[in-house]
Structures are given as C-alpha cells and as structure tokens.
Write a protein that holds these residues in place. Structure first.
Motif, PDB file in Angstrom:
ATOM      1  N   THR A  54      52.128  18.658  60.455  1.00  0.00           N
ATOM      2  CA  THR A  54      51.727  18.370  59.073  1.00  0.00           C
ATOM      3  C   THR A  54      51.117  19.586  58.398  1.00  0.00           C
ATOM      4  OG1 THR A  54      49.528  17.605  59.771  1.00  0.00           O
ATOM      5  CG2 THR A  54      51.234  15.922  59.500  1.00  0.00           C
ATOM      6  N   TYR A  55      51.492  19.759  57.184  1.00  0.00           N
ATOM      7  CA  TYR A  55      50.803  20.696  56.304  1.00  0.00           C
ATOM      8  C   TYR A  55      50.724  20.032  54.923  1.00  0.00           C
ATOM      9  CZ  TYR A  55      49.284  24.671  53.689  1.00  0.00           C
ATOM     10  OH  TYR A  55      48.553  25.488  52.870  1.00  0.00           O
ATOM     11  N   GLU A  57      50.071  16.807  53.919  1.00  0.00           N
ATOM     12  CA  GLU A  57      50.917  15.611  53.863  1.00  0.00           C
ATOM     13  C   GLU A  57      50.098  14.361  53.543  1.00  0.00           C
ATOM     14  OE1 GLU A  57      54.018  15.614  53.771  1.00  0.00           O
ATOM     15  OE2 GLU A  57      54.813  17.319  54.905  1.00  0.00           O
ATOM     16  N   VAL A  83      50.123  17.726  64.795  1.00  0.00           N
ATOM     17  CA  VAL A  83      49.629  19.101  64.801  1.00  0.00           C
ATOM     18  C   VAL A  83      49.542  19.576  63.355  1.00  0.00           C
ATOM     19  CG1 VAL A  83      51.963  19.874  65.403  1.00  0.00           C
ATOM     20  CG2 VAL A  83      50.048  21.473  65.622  1.00  0.00           C
ATOM     21  N   ASP A  84      48.310  19.818  62.929  1.00  0.00           N
ATOM     22  CA  ASP A  84      48.070  20.200  61.542  1.00  0.00           C
ATOM     23  C   ASP A  84      47.667  21.676  61.479  1.00  0.00           C
ATOM     24  OD1 ASP A  84      47.492  18.961  58.653  1.00  0.00           O
ATOM     25  OD2 ASP A  84      45.963  20.482  59.093  1.00  0.00           O
ATOM     26  N   SER A  85      48.202  22.360  60.495  1.00  0.00           N
ATOM     27  CA  SER A  85      47.912  23.799  60.381  1.00  0.00           C
ATOM     28  C   SER A  85      47.077  24.074  59.142  1.00  0.00           C
ATOM     29  CB  SER A  85      49.204  24.597  60.334  1.00  0.00           C
ATOM     30  OG  SER A  85      50.062  24.217  61.380  1.00  0.00           O
ATOM     31  N   ARG A 115      47.902  28.587  59.160  1.00  0.00           N
ATOM     32  CA  ARG A 115      49.280  28.132  58.999  1.00  0.00           C
ATOM     33  C   ARG A 115      50.246  29.211  59.473  1.00  0.00           C
ATOM     34  NH1 ARG A 115      52.776  26.045  53.746  1.00  0.00           N
ATOM     35  NH2 ARG A 115      54.380  25.148  55.069  1.00  0.00           N
ATOM     36  N   MET A 116      50.942  28.879  60.560  1.00  0.00           N
ATOM     37  CA  MET A 116      51.917  29.858  61.071  1.00  0.00           C
ATOM     38  C   MET A 116      53.313  29.267  61.151  1.00  0.00           C
ATOM     39  SD  MET A 116      49.509  31.745  63.859  1.00  0.00           S
ATOM     40  CE  MET A 116      48.556  30.258  64.051  1.00  0.00           C
ATOM     41  N   GLY A 117      53.549  28.225  60.371  1.00  0.00           N
ATOM     42  CA  GLY A 117      54.886  27.652  60.299  1.00  0.00           C
ATOM     43  C   GLY A 117      55.076  26.462  61.222  1.00  0.00           C
ATOM     44  N   LYS A 118      56.079  25.666  60.884  1.00  0.00           N
ATOM     45  CA  LYS A 118      56.353  24.434  61.626  1.00  0.00           C
ATOM     46  C   LYS A 118      56.659  24.719  63.100  1.00  0.00           C
ATOM     47  CE  LYS A 118      59.765  20.721  61.826  1.00  0.00           C
ATOM     48  NZ  LYS A 118      60.982  20.125  61.254  1.00  0.00           N
ATOM     49  N   ASP A 138      59.440  14.837  60.890  1.00  0.00           N
ATOM     50  CA  ASP A 138      58.724  15.332  59.713  1.00  0.00           C
ATOM     51  C   ASP A 138      57.869  14.219  59.116  1.00  0.00           C
ATOM     52  OD1 ASP A 138      60.020  17.693  60.090  1.00  0.00           O
ATOM     53  OD2 ASP A 138      61.395  17.481  58.387  1.00  0.00           O
ATOM     54  N   ASP A 140      57.322  13.559  56.036  1.00  0.00           N
ATOM     55  CA  ASP A 140      57.928  12.956  54.847  1.00  0.00           C
ATOM     56  C   ASP A 140      59.262  12.287  55.171  1.00  0.00           C
ATOM     57  OD1 ASP A 140      59.062  15.403  55.411  1.00  0.00           O
ATOM     58  OD2 ASP A 140      59.375  15.958  53.317  1.00  0.00           O
ATOM     59  N   TRP A 259      64.597  23.575  47.015  1.00  0.00           N
ATOM     60  CA  TRP A 259      64.589  22.923  48.326  1.00  0.00           C
ATOM     61  C   TRP A 259      65.986  22.949  48.947  1.00  0.00           C
ATOM     62  CZ3 TRP A 259      66.740  17.877  49.448  1.00  0.00           C
ATOM     63  CH2 TRP A 259      66.337  17.321  50.665  1.00  0.00           C
ATOM     64  N   ARG A 262      66.749  26.563  50.023  1.00  0.00           N
ATOM     65  CA  ARG A 262      66.038  26.926  51.256  1.00  0.00           C
ATOM     66  C   ARG A 262      66.717  26.310  52.476  1.00  0.00           C
ATOM     67  NH1 ARG A 262      61.366  24.366  51.409  1.00  0.00           N
ATOM     68  NH2 ARG A 262      61.307  24.825  53.636  1.00  0.00           N
ATOM     69  N   ARG A 263      67.064  25.031  52.365  1.00  0.00           N
ATOM     70  CA  ARG A 263      67.746  24.354  53.464  1.00  0.00           C
ATOM     71  C   ARG A 263      69.058  25.069  53.815  1.00  0.00           C
ATOM     72  NH1 ARG A 263      66.724  18.735  54.598  1.00  0.00           N
ATOM     73  NH2 ARG A 263      64.487  18.548  54.593  1.00  0.00           N
TER      74      ARG A 263
HETATM   75  P1  GDP Z   1      61.667  20.643  54.288  1.00  0.00           P
HETATM   76  O1  GDP Z   1      61.885  19.159  54.259  1.00  0.00           O
HETATM   77  O2  GDP Z   1      62.688  21.399  55.049  1.00  0.00           O
HETATM   78  O3  GDP Z   1      61.431  21.194  52.931  1.00  0.00           O
HETATM   79  O4  GDP Z   1      60.328  20.924  55.094  1.00  0.00           O
HETATM   80  P2  GDP Z   1      58.907  20.214  54.886  1.00  0.00           P
HETATM   81  O5  GDP Z   1      58.073  21.034  53.979  1.00  0.00           O
HETATM   82  O6  GDP Z   1      59.061  18.756  54.564  1.00  0.00           O
HETATM   83  O7  GDP Z   1      58.338  20.389  56.365  1.00  0.00           O
HETATM   84  C1  GDP Z   1      58.796  19.627  57.440  1.00  0.00           C
HETATM   85  C2  GDP Z   1      57.592  19.140  58.248  1.00  0.00           C
HETATM   86  O8  GDP Z   1      56.888  20.242  58.794  1.00  0.00           O
HETATM   87  C3  GDP Z   1      56.596  18.371  57.398  1.00  0.00           C
HETATM   88  O9  GDP Z   1      56.046  17.329  58.154  1.00  0.00           O
HETATM   89  C4  GDP Z   1      55.542  19.429  57.069  1.00  0.00           C
HETATM   90  O10 GDP Z   1      54.272  18.870  56.837  1.00  0.00           O
HETATM   91  C5  GDP Z   1      55.552  20.248  58.342  1.00  0.00           C
HETATM   92  N1  GDP Z   1      55.156  21.648  58.166  1.00  0.00           N
HETATM   93  C6  GDP Z   1      55.662  22.569  57.326  1.00  0.00           C
HETATM   94  N2  GDP Z   1      55.040  23.756  57.500  1.00  0.00           N
HETATM   95  C7  GDP Z   1      54.111  23.572  58.475  1.00  0.00           C
HETATM   96  C8  GDP Z   1      53.133  24.414  59.121  1.00  0.00           C
HETATM   97  O11 GDP Z   1      53.000  25.586  58.830  1.00  0.00           O
HETATM   98  N3  GDP Z   1      52.369  23.852  60.106  1.00  0.00           N
HETATM   99  C9  GDP Z   1      52.488  22.535  60.462  1.00  0.00           C
HETATM  100  N4  GDP Z   1      51.689  22.058  61.424  1.00  0.00           N
HETATM  101  N5  GDP Z   1      53.393  21.724  59.888  1.00  0.00           N
HETATM  102  C10 GDP Z   1      54.187  22.231  58.915  1.00  0.00           C
END
Ligand code: GDP
Ligand code: MN
Length: 363
Positions: A54-55, A57, A83-85, A115-118, A138, A140, A259, A262-263
C-alpha cells in the motif's frame, strides 16, 4: 507510388498478424481442453500468504480487507501481510482500526520507512511471509468469493507455478471493457497452451519455492506481475490465467490516459527483457512459451508502429490523390463507428507513445 504501396502494405500487415494470432488462439482454446474447473480444495489446504502493498490507499484499503476477509478459504490457513511504504494519508491507521474489529484472521502490518516502489515492498514482505503460496494483490482491486480457493487449487496442480485472474472491468469507460474481453480470451487461450504472456496485479499467486529460485521479485522491470510470471515460465513451469479465477480492477477516473501509458510502458519493458532472454538462451526455454512470447512481443513492440507509419504514408498518398489510400481512409472512418475498432486504434497509439516515453522515463 512507393509511398502508397508501402502504406497499404503496412496497414494490411498491421491488421493481418493479430487476426492470425486470434485464430491460432481459438485453436489453442479448442484443442487444449481445460482439465475441469478446479473447485475442490485438497484435503489439506496449504498455508497462503496474501500480500497487499500500500501507498496512500486510505480510500480503498477497508473495502480490500473486507473482500479478503470474506474469501471462501479457511481463515486459519492464510495470513495477510500489508506492507506500507510511508503512506501520508490514513492508510495505516485505518488498517489498525480494522484489525481491532476482526477476529480469527491473522493480519500483519509492515512499515517500510521510505517509498522504494511496489517491488521493493513485496520483497520486504516476502521475508516475513510464512506461506508455501504467495498471493499478491493491489489495494485498489477486488476478488470474487472463490478467487483465492480456485487460484490455490490450480497452483497445487502439477507443472503450474503461478496463477493470475481474469479481469472483470468496473468502469464507465467502454474502451476499457472492450479491451478486456478481447485480451481476456487471449490470456485464457495462452494459458491452455502453456502460459499467459501477461499477469495481473489484482491477483498474482506464486509457488514460494519458485519465487526463491528466481531470486525474489524482479526490481528492474515495471510490469512486475507479468515479468515474475515470465521468469517462472522460463524455468519450465506454467503461469496461467484459468477461467474460474476472477478479479475486479478499479480503473482510475482521474489520470486515465497517463495510467494507460504507464501500464503500456511496463509491458514493453517486460517483452523487451523476455526477448533478450530468448535471443541469448532461447533453446533452453519451453517451446510453447517461446511461441506465445514471439507473437506477443511482436504485437506489442512492432505491430503498433506498422499502423502509425502506414497511416502517415496512406495520408500522404491520399493527399496526392491516390485512389486506394482515399478509399482506405473512408473505410477506416466508417469502422470507427465500431467500438472494438476504436479501442484497438487507441491501444496502438498508446503503445507507440509508451515505447517513445520509455526512452527517457521508465518509472
Ligand atoms: P497501477 O494500478 O499500475 O497504476 O499501480 P497502483 O498505483 O495501483 O499500485 C499497485 C499497488 O501497489 C497498490 O496497492 C499501491 O498502493 C501499491 N504501491 C505502489 N507503490 C508502492 C510503494 O512504493 N510501496 C508500497 N508498499 N506499495 C506501493
Ligand atoms: Mn491500480
């Protein structure tokens, strides 16, 4: 005249290849019978770790936790790891409140300082996960009640290393709905043949031992879910999207086009990387997988350019009064009334824009 002929050839090629692939995929659907919809869970359900990164959310997380809570899977056989960043909204607070109100489910929150990315977050969570099966989802997104059970059951099947879901769209944008139904069929057909070329972040389930074999989640490719599935496929295991595993994706209403771009950028990175493996040690990869990835990387990397370049050439020759290009343009304009055609064209343009943007921003 050369411009005219080239333009027509490019446009023809552009529409011919995906049509051929579609027919090939229909053949795969027919000749590879599904081994029955697997809904019977084995006597001894494996321990599953559901990981939610989660970031910020706050808007989605409660609904997500309720959705996971109502899964038709024994609650003492799965744990949830969030796992929250460093969210700056109320995400973490809300999760703790939710945990207080729910018994009988093991939910754990891990907070990364920065925050270091998903992908980084997923690798952190992996260190704490106890399950033999790791399921990423995810925040969302949502599952149907049987998603987890069906995914796990497929994952217990011999030769299957990863499982993802069919997307049921929840959006007003009809572009998105059409995109899903056409590509949804390809995903299932590829899965019957060997592996789906693309995985979805709404539900991506992996055998833990295989995740460890590939060295955890790949950090350098945007399409983490698809690429993890690719790495597992290259080990010789199937990464499938079976028809009875379904999920819902919430399409953002704001920033929709960015969006999509990016995808698309992430997918292009994924296909480029797999192509590189195929060139360097292609012989070691499963044959069926190579075949799928050759088609799909062509369709994502090259085919969109044929349309754009062909279109420009056809326009140029039409302006010089060439008859066939003028007719082609008229046909195209009529076809734009068909939703599927509009969606297709939009996707091609997005792929071209995405591959250009990848040159300077891979985010
Ligand atoms: P998209 O649907 O590809 O645009 O990506 P999202 O922004 O919906 O991200 C997918 C999931 O990864 C979501 O649950 C985000 O909250 C989570 N997420 C994105 N970036 C980070 C991050 O840096 N750290 C953590 N822990 N979660 C992240
Ligand atoms: Mn999302």
């Amino acid at each position: 005249v050369l411009i005219e002929e080239l333009g027509i050839a490019f446009i023809t090629m552009h529409f011919l290849t995906p049509s051929i692939y579609y027919v090939v995929a229909l053949g795969w659907l027919r000749s590879n019978k599904r081994s029955g919809d697997k809904t019977e869970l084995s006597v001894d359900p494996p321990l599953v770790s559901v990981i939610i990164p989660t970031y910020n959310e706050a808007k989605a997380i409660i609904q997500k936790l309720n959705n996971v809570y109502s899964q038709d899977y024994p609650r003492d056989r799965f744990e949830v790891i969030i796992v929250d960043s460093g969210s700056t909204d109320r995400t973490v607070e809300l999760i703790h409140e939710w945990i207080k109100g729910h018994d009988g489910i093991n939910v754990r929150v891990i907070e990364e300082g920065a925050r270091m990315g998903k992908m980084h977050a997923l690798n952190t969570a992996l260190k704490y996960a106890k399950g033999d099966i790791i399921v990423i989802t995810d925040a969302d997104s949502a599952w149907t009640q049987d998603s987890l059970r069906n995914a796990v059951t497929w994952l217990m099947t011999d030769g299957v290393g990863a499982v993802s879901c069919n997307k049921i769209p929840r959006t007003d944008k009809d572009v998105e709905a059409e995109y899903r139904s056409y590509y949804g069929l390809l995903r299932i057909a590829e899965s019957r043949k060997f592996s789906s070329a693309i995985f979805h972040g709404e539900l991506a389930a992996y055998r833990r031992d295989l995740l460890e074999k590939i060295g955890g989640f790949p950090m350098d490719v945007g399409a983490d879910d698809s690429h993890t599935a690719g790495l597992i496929s290259m080990l010789g295991y199937r990464a499938i999207i079976p028809e009875n595993v379904r999920c819902i994706e919430y399409v953002p209403s704001k920033g929709y086009w960015m969006w999509r771009i990016r995808r698309a950028q992430h997918l292009i990175q994924h296909f480029l990387r797999i192509l590189k493996y195929m060139v360097t040690n292609g012989k070691e990869l499963p044959r069926d997988y190579r075949q799928i990835m050759l088609y799909e990387s062509y369709l994502h990397l090259i085919n969109p350019w044929l349309f754009v370049i062909g279109f420009v050439l056809v326009i140029i020759s039409a302006m010089h009064g060439a008859i066939i290009p003028i007719v082609l343009i008229l046909i195209g304009m009529v076809l734009l009334a068909i939703r599927f055609f509009r969606t297709w064209i939009t996707t091609q343009v997005i792929l071209v824009v995405a591959s250009i943007r990848n040159l300077w921003n891979k985010e």
